[in-house]
Design a protein around this motif. Structure first.
Motif, PDB file in Angstrom:
ATOM      1  N   GLY A 207       0.809  -1.213   0.000  1.00  0.00           N
ATOM      2  CA  GLY A 207       0.000   0.000   0.000  1.00  0.00           C
ATOM      3  C   GLY A 207       0.842   1.262   0.000  1.00  0.00           C
ATOM      4  N   VAL A 208       1.844   1.326   0.865  1.00  0.00           N
ATOM      5  CA  VAL A 208       2.698   2.510   0.953  1.00  0.00           C
ATOM      6  C   VAL A 208       3.443   2.739  -0.365  1.00  0.00           C
ATOM      7  CG1 VAL A 208       4.800   3.426   2.026  1.00  0.00           C
ATOM      8  CG2 VAL A 208       2.962   2.520   3.454  1.00  0.00           C
ATOM      9  N   LEU A 209       3.988   1.679  -0.946  1.00  0.00           N
ATOM     10  CA  LEU A 209       4.762   1.841  -2.177  1.00  0.00           C
ATOM     11  C   LEU A 209       3.884   2.285  -3.348  1.00  0.00           C
ATOM     12  CD1 LEU A 209       7.191  -1.219  -1.957  1.00  0.00           C
ATOM     13  CD2 LEU A 209       7.757   1.204  -1.699  1.00  0.00           C
ATOM     14  N   MET A 210       2.697   1.730  -3.455  1.00  0.00           N
ATOM     15  CA  MET A 210       1.827   2.104  -4.562  1.00  0.00           C
ATOM     16  C   MET A 210       1.303   3.527  -4.405  1.00  0.00           C
ATOM     17  SD  MET A 210      -0.253  -1.458  -5.262  1.00  0.00           S
ATOM     18  CE  MET A 210      -1.104  -0.794  -6.679  1.00  0.00           C
ATOM     19  N   VAL A 211       0.936   3.889  -3.190  1.00  0.00           N
ATOM     20  CA  VAL A 211       0.431   5.244  -2.944  1.00  0.00           C
ATOM     21  C   VAL A 211       1.546   6.267  -3.149  1.00  0.00           C
ATOM     22  CG1 VAL A 211      -0.455   6.791  -1.153  1.00  0.00           C
ATOM     23  CG2 VAL A 211      -1.433   4.506  -1.422  1.00  0.00           C
ATOM     24  N   GLY A 212       2.762   5.932  -2.693  1.00  0.00           N
ATOM     25  CA  GLY A 212       3.882   6.838  -2.892  1.00  0.00           C
ATOM     26  C   GLY A 212       4.159   7.091  -4.354  1.00  0.00           C
ATOM     27  N   GLU A 213       4.000   6.064  -5.173  1.00  0.00           N
ATOM     28  CA  GLU A 213       4.240   6.207  -6.610  1.00  0.00           C
ATOM     29  C   GLU A 213       3.199   7.101  -7.265  1.00  0.00           C
ATOM     30  OE1 GLU A 213       3.709   2.898  -9.749  1.00  0.00           O
ATOM     31  OE2 GLU A 213       5.750   2.666  -9.001  1.00  0.00           O
ATOM     32  N   VAL A 214       1.932   6.919  -6.882  1.00  0.00           N
ATOM     33  CA  VAL A 214       0.854   7.700  -7.481  1.00  0.00           C
ATOM     34  C   VAL A 214       0.966   9.179  -7.121  1.00  0.00           C
ATOM     35  CG1 VAL A 214      -1.640   8.080  -7.442  1.00  0.00           C
ATOM     36  CG2 VAL A 214      -0.740   5.767  -7.658  1.00  0.00           C
ATOM     37  N   ARG A 218       3.243  15.179  -5.420  1.00  0.00           N
ATOM     38  CA  ARG A 218       2.421  15.857  -4.409  1.00  0.00           C
ATOM     39  C   ARG A 218       3.003  15.747  -3.011  1.00  0.00           C
ATOM     40  NH1 ARG A 218      -4.050  15.166  -4.373  1.00  0.00           N
ATOM     41  NH2 ARG A 218      -4.573  16.360  -2.518  1.00  0.00           N
ATOM     42  N   LEU A 219       3.636  14.617  -2.734  1.00  0.00           N
ATOM     43  CA  LEU A 219       4.108  14.372  -1.369  1.00  0.00           C
ATOM     44  C   LEU A 219       5.163  15.371  -0.926  1.00  0.00           C
ATOM     45  CD1 LEU A 219       4.199  10.479  -1.427  1.00  0.00           C
ATOM     46  CD2 LEU A 219       2.884  11.891   0.161  1.00  0.00           C
ATOM     47  N   PHE A 479       8.756   7.335  -1.077  1.00  0.00           N
ATOM     48  CA  PHE A 479       8.791   6.524   0.130  1.00  0.00           C
ATOM     49  C   PHE A 479       9.892   5.461   0.078  1.00  0.00           C
ATOM     50  CE2 PHE A 479       4.021   7.431   0.747  1.00  0.00           C
ATOM     51  CZ  PHE A 479       4.309   8.542   1.526  1.00  0.00           C
ATOM     52  N   ALA A 480      10.579   5.355  -1.034  1.00  0.00           N
ATOM     53  CA  ALA A 480      11.665   4.374  -1.160  1.00  0.00           C
ATOM     54  C   ALA A 480      12.720   4.941  -2.102  1.00  0.00           C
ATOM     55  CB  ALA A 480      11.120   3.047  -1.674  1.00  0.00           C
ATOM     56  N   GLN A 481      13.251   6.093  -1.751  1.00  0.00           N
ATOM     57  CA  GLN A 481      14.165   6.789  -2.654  1.00  0.00           C
ATOM     58  C   GLN A 481      15.462   6.004  -2.866  1.00  0.00           C
ATOM     59  OE1 GLN A 481      14.658  10.817  -1.231  1.00  0.00           O
ATOM     60  NE2 GLN A 481      12.456  11.146  -1.078  1.00  0.00           N
ATOM     61  N   THR A 482      16.020   5.464  -1.800  1.00  0.00           N
ATOM     62  CA  THR A 482      17.266   4.707  -1.927  1.00  0.00           C
ATOM     63  C   THR A 482      17.059   3.457  -2.773  1.00  0.00           C
ATOM     64  OG1 THR A 482      18.012   5.498   0.231  1.00  0.00           O
ATOM     65  CG2 THR A 482      19.109   3.559  -0.658  1.00  0.00           C
TER      66      THR A 482
END
Length: 748
Positions: A207-214, A218-219, A479-482
């Motif tokens: 959930g976090v990875l998919m939402v972060g991508e969308v 905006r984040l 949410f997963a830049q590295t």
């Protein structure tokens, strides 16, 4: 949808266009709250003030803060517009939203969560009531905007079954539209499950990875307000979790091709004839004493036994697909969904549970009549289903229950015997927190991604013409830049491979542009740009292909790759003289004793195109004895000889067999002259003055050709008419023959 365009404009910082388009939509939408309308006009005034400062020598002291506020306001007003847009465009969506809002009356989500919290053993003592509350909770999370800190806190106290369903609902809701409270809860679940390998953890990570991508762009506007720093969130996600989530979602994009492949693989078993015979055989076992076995059912059926080997081969092919991570069970999804259980979309979101109230009657039948308990059912399902997908488990239970009694009795004996050979799969209630082994965790993570992909398809068909639950690729994840950076090159290669397989040229072109921005190595850049030019060529965008090739230093591509490809592009741009000029220049620069056959071959074909046969013939003859596929040149050589009135030699070459067309590259220019091979004998007969023999030969050609080939033959004949006229064939006769050919295939 219009809101998609507005979101895109905001993310690209085309603020003026976004404000204008948003204003136009708000004028036609009466559902936007007054508060948000006021915020829109406030944002518009801020934009005007910022533009005034831009034109004045005075610097805006609050430029950064105002710009951030402006972007946030535009996003949030567009969110409200998007919800209204969904209500307007999808009556079914509005119906669902209103229905679940009513279900949550008398206390709303808070009351539902409170009842689940206070009655912690409800799943055991009153399962129908428990399932009804879970349904209200998940559908309320999915379809309504209701949320509070109290609800978020109480959700953490519920059992794993409810938390898994809630996480799926929240993920889907966030993929549809932005919601700050739900996002913060999702992030909190990620942080609290850090280091665990549980089903709840899987849903939080995905959930976090998919939402972060969308919400990538905006984040950044809310970074300071997030409950955790972006670095903390990134550290809570392992590299393997990110890699599996990203790459397995991409594999789900292959599902239509996988479904088509599996249907072809087992097409014989889906034929009406086979299904009818199968049912006859199954029915005939009803008179036998004892349970039906494979041998008793199929032993005397000679027409069916040969298919057993096909089944085994197909099963091995499916195993290979599964090993590569593809969703092979998707082909049976439509049949699995037939029945009242899946009519309720709340059942799409819940984890698999043999104690679900909807399975009560089926499980009682299995236990009382066939001695199949929960452990035996789980063993059967685990051994017969490739991916660990909850929807497949539920669907398979109902399909098994509909089998004839004799078959079920045989399955029961088979499962009991199976348990003596393999480890029994014990049933563990999904309400209990269970730590998974590494391999099991990976499979469950892949299975959940399959589950989400299925849910996307279901919601699309049931709720709206175009699903809001989209899967996006190609953007770095905040949410997963590295992890995004470490695996970027690998994932870009995977994405390009997908685009190549599915011929999504725009996607491949965008991916190549990203890769070009990530490398400075000349040879690598040359190969990427060469592939970029090829995509344009395959799309028949020859001008773009030519422009890209002009930017590549020819020495960075192997051999004569660059001039040969540019010449082909120029040919399709109707510039054969430029192509010849380029190739002749390359030919002159090469060593005379080592001529390039590829250059000579292409030059010869280009000269044929320009009807300069005296130059084409020696080039083609030079390739005849050294070329890899010389037979494909015979028709061209024959034509050149014919135009030189060397009749006997022309007839000799025209009579030689040509068998290598299928071995040529699909872009080879020789293929444009493929029909000449068939026409040449007839045309030589015509030049010899035998009209009846010519018509007879042409008639045979048309009779043995399909409709597409017939049209190509007539087109090729039309291209030959000028040359035939130069050889003395009267023009009126050529035109009459052309009319006769069209009449034969009724193309008038």
């Amino acid at each position: 949808m219009v809101t998609d365009d507005i979101y895109q404009l905001i993310s690209e910082h085309q603020i003026a266009k976004a404000v204008k388009l948003l204003g136009e939509q708000m004028q036609t939408n009466a559902h936007i709250p007054v508060e948000l309308r006021d915020r829109y006009h406030s944002a518009k005034r801020i934009l005007e003030t910022m533009l005034q400062y831009l034109e004045s020598p005075i610097q805006d002291p609050e430029l950064e803060a105002n710009y951030s506020y402006l972007l946030r306001t535009l996003y949030e007003v567009t969110d409200a517009l998007r919800n209204s847009e969904w209500l307007a465009k999808s009556p079914q969506y509005e119906k669902q939203a209103n229905y679940y809002s009513l279900l949550l009356d008398n206390g709303g989500l808070a009351m539902v969560v409170e009842q689940l919290t206070l009655q912690s053993n409800l799943a055991t003592v009153d399962r129908p009531r428990y399932d009804d509350l879970v349904k209200r909770l998940t559908m309320g999370l999915l379809y309504t905007e209701e949320w509070s800190d109290e609800v978020a806190s109480a959700l953490d106290q519920l059992d794993d079954y409810v938390q898994q369903a809630a996480l799926t609902a929240v993920t889907l809701a966030l993929l549809r539209s932005w919601h700050w409270g739900k996002l913060c809860w999702l992030l909190a679940k990620l942080m609290k499950t850090q280091g665990e390998q549980t089903m709840v953890r899987i849903r939080a990570v995905v959930g976090v990875l998919m939402v972060g991508e969308v919400y990538n762009s905006r984040l950044a506007l809310y970074e300071e307000q997030l409950p955790y720093k972006l670095t903390q969130i990134g550290e809570a996600i392992t590299l393997e979790e990110y890699d599996i989530t990203w790459s397995h979602r991409l594999r789900m994009k292959y599902t239509p091709q996988v479904v088509e492949y599996v249907q072809k693989l087992f097409g014989r078993f889906n034929s009406p004839e086979f299904q009818q015979r199968f049912q006859e055989i199954i029915s005939s076992t009803g008179d036998n004493e004892g349970p039906a076995t494979f041998e008793s059912v199929f032993g005397d059926e000679e027409e069916i036994m040969p298919l057993v080997d096909d089944v085994q081969e197909g099963y091995e092919a499916l195993k290979r697909l599964v090993a590569r991570g593809f969703d092979v069970n998707a082909f049976a999804t439509s049949s699995l969904l037939q029945g009242p259980f899946f009519e309720d979309e709340a059942h799409w979101l819940v984890p698999f549970d043999l104690q679900h109230s909807s399975l009560g009657a089926v499980m009682a039948q299995f236990s009382n009549e066939y001695q199949l308990g929960e452990d035996q059912i789980m063993t059967l399902l685990r051994e017969s289903i490739f991916q660990q997908v909850d929807i497949d488990f539920y669907g398979s239970i109902f399909r098994i229950s509909q089998l004839p009694g004799q078959v079920l009795q045989g399955i029961s004996q088979g499962v009991l015997a199976m348990e003596n050979v393999i480890n029994r799969t014990p049933y563990i209630r999904p309400q209990e927190r269970r730590l998974l082994e590494a391999e099991e965790y990976t499979k469950a993570l892949q299975g959940y991604i399959c589950q989400l992909a299925r849910i996307f398809a279901f919601i699309e068909s049931k709720v709206a013409a175009r699903t809001p639950f989209m899967m996006l690729f190609g953007k770095p994840n905040p949410f997963a830049q590295t992890q995004s950076e470490k695996l970027c090159d690998k994932h870009l290669d995977l994405l390009r491979a997908y685009c190549v397989q599915t011929k999504e040229y725009a996607g491949e072109q965008a991916t190549i542009q990203i890769q070009l921005g990530r490398t400075s190595e000349p040879e690598a850049r040359a190969q990427l740009m060469y592939r970029l030019a090829q995509t344009y060529y395959e799309e028949e965008k020859y001008m773009q292909a030519y422009f890209v090739m002009q930017q590549i230093p020819p020495q960075l591509l192997s051999g004569e790759t660059s001039p040969l490809f540019i010449a082909q592009i120029l040919y399709h741009m109707e510039q054969p003289m430029l192509a010849i000029s380029l190739l002749e220049q390359v030919r002159q620069q090469a060593e005379p004793e080592k001529p390039s056959l590829a250059i000579l071959r292409l030059l010869g074909i280009l000269y044929v195109k320009l009807r300069i046969y005296d130059k084409a013939l020696p080039l083609l003859l030079q390739c005849e004895f050294e070329d890899e596929h010389p037979d494909t040149l015979y028709p061209l050589i024959a034509w050149c000889l014919m135009m030189s009135q060397r009749w006997d030699e022309a007839k000799a070459y025209a009579s030689r067999p040509v068998t290598s067309y299928d071995q040529l590259d699909r872009d080879s220019l020789e293929l444009h002259y493929k029909e000449f091979t068939l026409l040449l004998p007839a045309l030589l007969t015509l030049i010899g003055g035998d009209l009846q023999g010519t018509l007879q030969a042409l008639g045979k050609l048309l009779a043995t050709a399909d409709e597409h080939q017939q049209k190509r033959l007539i087109s090729a004949y039309g291209e030959c008419m000028y040359d035939l006229q130069q050889l003395g064939v009267p023009s009126h006769l050529l035109e009459l023959i052309q009319t006769w050919l069209h009449q034969r295939i009724n193309t008038f």
